[in-house]
Design an enzyme around this catalytic site. Structure first.
Site, PDB file in Angstrom:
ATOM      1  N   ASP A 250       3.339  -8.102 -10.642  1.00  6.69           N
ATOM      2  CA  ASP A 250       2.739  -6.846  -9.458  1.00  6.69           C
ATOM      3  C   ASP A 250       1.540  -7.750  -8.724  1.00  6.69           C
ATOM      4  OD1 ASP A 250       4.149  -4.989 -10.192  1.00  6.69           O
ATOM      5  OD2 ASP A 250       2.450  -3.748 -10.860  1.00  6.69           O
ATOM      6  N   LYS A 272       4.300  -4.467  -5.115  1.00  7.37           N
ATOM      7  CA  LYS A 272       3.801  -3.412  -3.646  1.00  7.37           C
ATOM      8  C   LYS A 272       2.189  -2.868  -3.201  1.00  7.37           C
ATOM      9  CE  LYS A 272       5.543  -0.618  -7.162  1.00  7.37           C
ATOM     10  NZ  LYS A 272       5.774   0.602  -8.470  1.00  7.37           N
ATOM     11  N   MET A 385      -6.481   4.629  -6.099  1.00  6.88           N
ATOM     12  CA  MET A 385      -5.422   5.415  -4.397  1.00  6.88           C
ATOM     13  C   MET A 385      -6.270   6.071  -3.378  1.00  6.88           C
ATOM     14  SD  MET A 385      -2.452   4.794  -6.238  1.00  6.88           S
ATOM     15  CE  MET A 385      -2.194   6.019  -7.572  1.00  6.88           C
TER      16      MET A 385
END
Ligand code: SAM
Length: 461
Positions: A250, A272, A385
């Site tokens: 990742d 991502k 996030m």
């Protein structure tokens, strides 16, 4: 001692490789890692070697070996063709010009040989047995890299007891080698090394019952890479990274952790970004299945802990459905790493008796959270996030009754050399975040414990 070990400074020194195949490629990678400038001369040069040297000062020439094509003073020369006549001509040239020569696979004809190298620059460990068996050197090197787990001796006795049996079942050497690689680097050894001896014996018996099928079976290790500092990796994660054949990684996995992956492994980036999924989740699941079904040891490497906002559960559910063996190796989650490195204990007898991890990701521009539950006293909140939604989170906490003076912090790029910690209050934080140009990845911590950061911050001092 047949060869005296020296460490050669090759930075910006020009070296010549005659040969353009897999061995030449391997040698070029080694020399490039030491900063050498590499010229390659061969009638055919493989594509990966051309690509490797494309942006370097080295020169790749596709031509038959001829002395008049050589116009440089070389620090080293490597003869790596499969034609003894050409290798001999290269050796003659090197001897005439007193340039040290390595003639691949012919240690008796070499001025120097390549050791197996463990590169933890500036620490470098080189292993050699004077060229008698490069494979043996590599095996020893890996053992050192694995910190030689304590149960290795017993494991070798276990497999040794079955050696003859495997020889009879698998008469082809290559297949036997694959079988033992699979046993010694796969889940049988893992079960054994983690103390599950009975399970290891059962798995070995199953493998012995159908060795042909066993060597076709791959497996998946879902590994948490931690928040950034490579030294926060677990020993188990480190060991499995060394034996990986394919690694799906990742964006949040740090370059330092990636540097610990087996150099021969195929690396597949499946990272991502928010709102910008480079590889859809379904395709990642499928890649894991496909590689495992090709009999590979596949590592799925994720930032932090795979089971905390990491979709690890979804990925292994698919593996269960496909009957693929897997292990989950936890990592240090961003909340633990960032809070420790920012001097913010997540719980504290005087300030917080509980801690909650929350995703602050916006959905359709809003955040649906149980706000009355979040503002309960003596509690620390950690938002993952949450950068985009941070102003809304601060406002909502205040409007549901949390004090506007509640201490809160943003930890940017936690545990890495670029870590920044910004401490403020709920009322001020959004504005200060703008002024300080805080970027992703960042973690947002709210609670009385944040006030301890001034005293306990040890990393950013
Ligand atoms: C998709 S989540 C993955 C969390 C990960 N599985 C974990 O356990 O840490 C990504 C979020 O984790 C947080 N994060 C991860 N690494 C971080 C770091 N080094 N510093 C600050 N926040 C980090 C950020 O909030 C980022 O947006």
């Amino acid at each position: 001692m047949k060869y005296y070990p020296l460490f050669f400074k090759l930075e910006n020194k020009r070296c010549l490789i005659v040969g353009g195949g897999a061995i030449a490629l391997r040698r070029a990678k080694n020399l490039l890692a030491a900063g050498a400038i590499i010229d390659v001369l061969a009638s055919t040069v493989c594509q990966p070697l051309k690509e490797l040297l494309a942006d370097t000062e080295g020169c790749v020439s596709e031509a038959d070996f001829a002395v008049d094509l050589l116009n440089e003073c070389y620090a080293l020369i490597i003869a790596a063709t499969d034609q003894p006549r050409v290798n001999q001509a290269v050796a003659d040239y090197a001897q005439q010009h007193t340039i040290p020569l390595n003639r691949v696979d012919e240690p008796s004809q070499c001025d120097f040989i390549f050791p197996s190298v463990i590169d933890r620059s500036p620490l470098t460990i080189a292993v050699s047995n004077s060229g008698s068996s490069p494979v043996l050197s590599k095996i020893l090197k890996r053992q050192i890299e694995h910190f030689v787990p304590k149960a290795y001796g017993e494991l070798s006795s276990l497999v040794g007891a079955h050696r003859e049996q495997v020889k009879q079942r698998l008469p082809v050497i290559q297949q036997r080698s694959e079988f033992w690689q699979q046993v010694l680097q796969g889940r049988i050894a893992e079960a054994f090394l983690s103390g599950r001896r009975q399970q290891a014996s059962q798995l070995l018996n199953q493998a012995l019952a159908n060795p042909q099928q066993f060597i076709q079976q791959g497996e998946v290790y879902l590994i948490g890479a931690g928040p950034g500092d490579a030294e926060l990796l677990t020993l188990k994660a480190f060991r499995l990274l060394q034996s990986a054949e394919v690694v799906l990684h990742d964006r949040l996995v740090s370059a330092e952790v990636m540097a610990l992956v087996n150099k021969q492994a195929e690396l597949v980036y499946v990272g991502k970004r928010r709102d910008k999924h480079s590889v859809p989740q379904g395709s990642i699941n499928q890649l894991l299945i496909d590689h495992a079904k090709r009999g590979k040891r596949v590592v799925r490497l994720k930032g932090g802990d795979p089971f905390i906002f990491g979709r690890g559960g979804e990925e292994i559910e698919t593996l269960v459905e496909e009957g693929i063996a897997f292990q989950v190796i936890p990592g240090i989650t961003a909340a633990s790493g960032c809070s420790s490195y920012a001097g913010i204990p997540l719980t504290h007898r005087d300030y917080a008796q509980s801690v909650q991890f929350i995703t602050g990701q916006l959905q359709d521009g809003s955040i649906n959270l149980n706000w009355p539950e979040l503002i309960a006293p003596a509690k620390t909140l950690v938002f993952y996030m949450g950068l985009k939604g941070l102003p809304l989170i601060c406002q909502s906490l205040i409007s549901h009754g949390m004090s506007a003076d509640m201490p809160c912090a943003i930890v940017e790029k936690g545990t890495t050399p670029s870590q920044r910690v910004m401490v403020s209050t709920l009322a001020q934080l959004a504005q200060e975040m703008e002024q300080q140009h805080i970027a992703s990845p960042s973690l947002f911590i709210v609670g009385e414990v944040v006030s301890l950061s001034h005293k306990l911050n040890w990393f950013n001092t």
